[in-house]
Enzyme design. Structure first.
Site, PDB file in Angstrom:
ATOM      1  N   GLY A 133       0.819  -1.204   0.000  1.00 17.26           N
ATOM      2  CA  GLY A 133       0.000   0.000   0.000  1.00 17.26           C
ATOM      3  C   GLY A 133       0.852   1.254   0.000  1.00 17.26           C
ATOM      4  O   GLY A 133       0.550   2.226   0.693  1.00 17.26           O
ATOM      5  N   ARG A 151       0.138   5.795  -1.841  1.00 18.51           N
ATOM      6  CA  ARG A 151      -0.583   7.004  -1.436  1.00 18.51           C
ATOM      7  C   ARG A 151      -0.594   7.121   0.078  1.00 18.51           C
ATOM      8  O   ARG A 151      -0.341   6.166   0.797  1.00 18.51           O
ATOM      9  CB  ARG A 151      -2.020   6.988  -1.961  1.00 18.51           C
ATOM     10  N   ASP A 206      -2.830  -7.099  -4.991  1.00 18.72           N
ATOM     11  CA  ASP A 206      -4.172  -6.913  -4.449  1.00 18.72           C
ATOM     12  C   ASP A 206      -4.366  -7.909  -3.313  1.00 18.72           C
ATOM     13  O   ASP A 206      -4.636  -9.090  -3.539  1.00 18.72           O
ATOM     14  CB  ASP A 206      -5.224  -7.116  -5.539  1.00 18.72           C
ATOM     15  N   TYR A 264     -13.465  -3.038   9.939  1.00 15.29           N
ATOM     16  CA  TYR A 264     -12.145  -2.397   9.927  1.00 15.29           C
ATOM     17  C   TYR A 264     -11.492  -2.477  11.309  1.00 15.29           C
ATOM     18  O   TYR A 264     -10.319  -2.845  11.436  1.00 15.29           O
ATOM     19  CB  TYR A 264     -12.303  -0.943   9.487  1.00 15.29           C
ATOM     20  N   ALA A 265     -12.252  -2.139  12.356  1.00 17.27           N
ATOM     21  CA  ALA A 265     -11.709  -2.177  13.711  1.00 17.27           C
ATOM     22  C   ALA A 265     -11.294  -3.598  14.093  1.00 17.27           C
ATOM     23  O   ALA A 265     -10.254  -3.803  14.728  1.00 17.27           O
ATOM     24  CB  ALA A 265     -12.725  -1.631  14.698  1.00 17.27           C
ATOM     25  N   LYS A 323      -7.993  -4.416  12.352  1.00 19.81           N
ATOM     26  CA  LYS A 323      -6.856  -3.698  12.918  1.00 19.81           C
ATOM     27  C   LYS A 323      -6.533  -4.182  14.325  1.00 19.81           C
ATOM     28  O   LYS A 323      -5.358  -4.203  14.731  1.00 19.81           O
ATOM     29  CB  LYS A 323      -7.139  -2.194  12.919  1.00 19.81           C
ATOM     30  N   ILE A 375      -5.287  10.885  10.488  1.00 24.70           N
ATOM     31  CA  ILE A 375      -4.173  11.424   9.712  1.00 24.70           C
ATOM     32  C   ILE A 375      -4.727  12.215   8.530  1.00 24.70           C
ATOM     33  O   ILE A 375      -5.752  11.858   7.947  1.00 24.70           O
ATOM     34  CB  ILE A 375      -3.255  10.278   9.211  1.00 24.70           C
TER      35      ILE A 375
END
Length: 254
Positions: free
Chosen positions: A17, A20, A67, A162-163, A166, A195
């Protein structure tokens, strides 16, 4: 002028990743420190574009299409990278930054939205580490840093997938750190807060102000703030640190 990060100059580094935001800042930091940077993106053209910019600035860099939401294809690609580099030192510095979101309230979230995020964010880290850590073990040297998130501890409405991914990375880091520590390989995480990236810039002004109220330092972080933390953990200066999570969140989660 190269950054003063001992142990990085002349070594090969992979940043997933890396085209960007935070990943691009990490790739730039490593290039400035003298590493040979391989950076991945889903599209080859995007990876090549960023790598070409680093080369023009005098660095050694290469773009790789990857990917991680396609676990089968990604596994084959990473295994191929491990074979390709086996004879000349492998890839001793690895940053797993690639990630994705598919936000939605749990009651409306589809199984595919759940599984796609876990594949990219959590299974992706497993695949990258599984195929590249053997080279580190052979060399008795390696540094692995994964990019988690403040939401791993705090949670966030609409981001249960997502949480979870992570938070899973934190357990993954501590477990792998115990497995490979005796072979000279450290495994750590950074956990960024909010961020200043494309995602946060797209928020309405009122939403950004709400975010800032949660940050004692009173500002959004910059990608370079996270890159600096990653650079430290990859360097010789962090040689006696493993299984740790370095928070980069302006004090959001004390």
């Amino acid at each position: 002028m190269k950054l003063g990060l001992p142990g990085i100059e002349g070594r090969r580094a992979l940043v997933t990743g890396g085209s960007r935001g935070i990943g691009r800042a990490i790739a730039g930091m490593l290039a400035e420190a003298g590493a040979e940077v391989w950076l991945t993106a889903r599209e080859q053209s995007r990876a090549d574009e960023v790598a070409a910019g680093l080369v023009r600035a005098g660095a050694q860099a290469r773009g790789v299409a990857l990917d991680l939401s396609d676990s089968g294809g990604a596994s084959q690609q990473i295994e191929a990278l491990a074979r390709e580099t086996k004879a000349d030192g492998g890839i001793p510095l690895v940053v797993h930054n690639a990630g994705m979101t598919r936000d939605g309230l749990l009651m409306r979230m589809t199984l595919e939205q759940w599984e796609e995020v876990l594949r990219a964010n959590l299974t992706g880290a497993y695949l990258v580490t599984k195929w590249l850590v053997p080279g580190m073990i052979r060399a008795r040297y390696g540094r692995i840093v994964v990019v988690s998130s403040v939401v791993a501890r705090m949670g966030n409405p609409g981001q249960s997938n997502y949480a979870a991914s992570k938070a899973g990375l934190l357990g993954f880091v501590r477990s792998v750190a115990r497995e490979v520590g005796g072979r000279g390989v450290t495994v750590n995480a950074v956990a960024p807060g909010y961020i200043d990236t494309d995602m946060t810039r797209s928020l309405p002004a009122a939403a950004r102000e709400k975010l800032l109220e949660l940050v004692p330092l009173g500002r959004l972080g910059q990608p370079e703030d996270v890159a600096a933390a990653v650079g430290f953990l990859l360097s010789e200066a962090a040689g006696y640190i493993t299984g740790e999570v370095l928070d980069v969140n302006g004090g959001m989660d004390m």
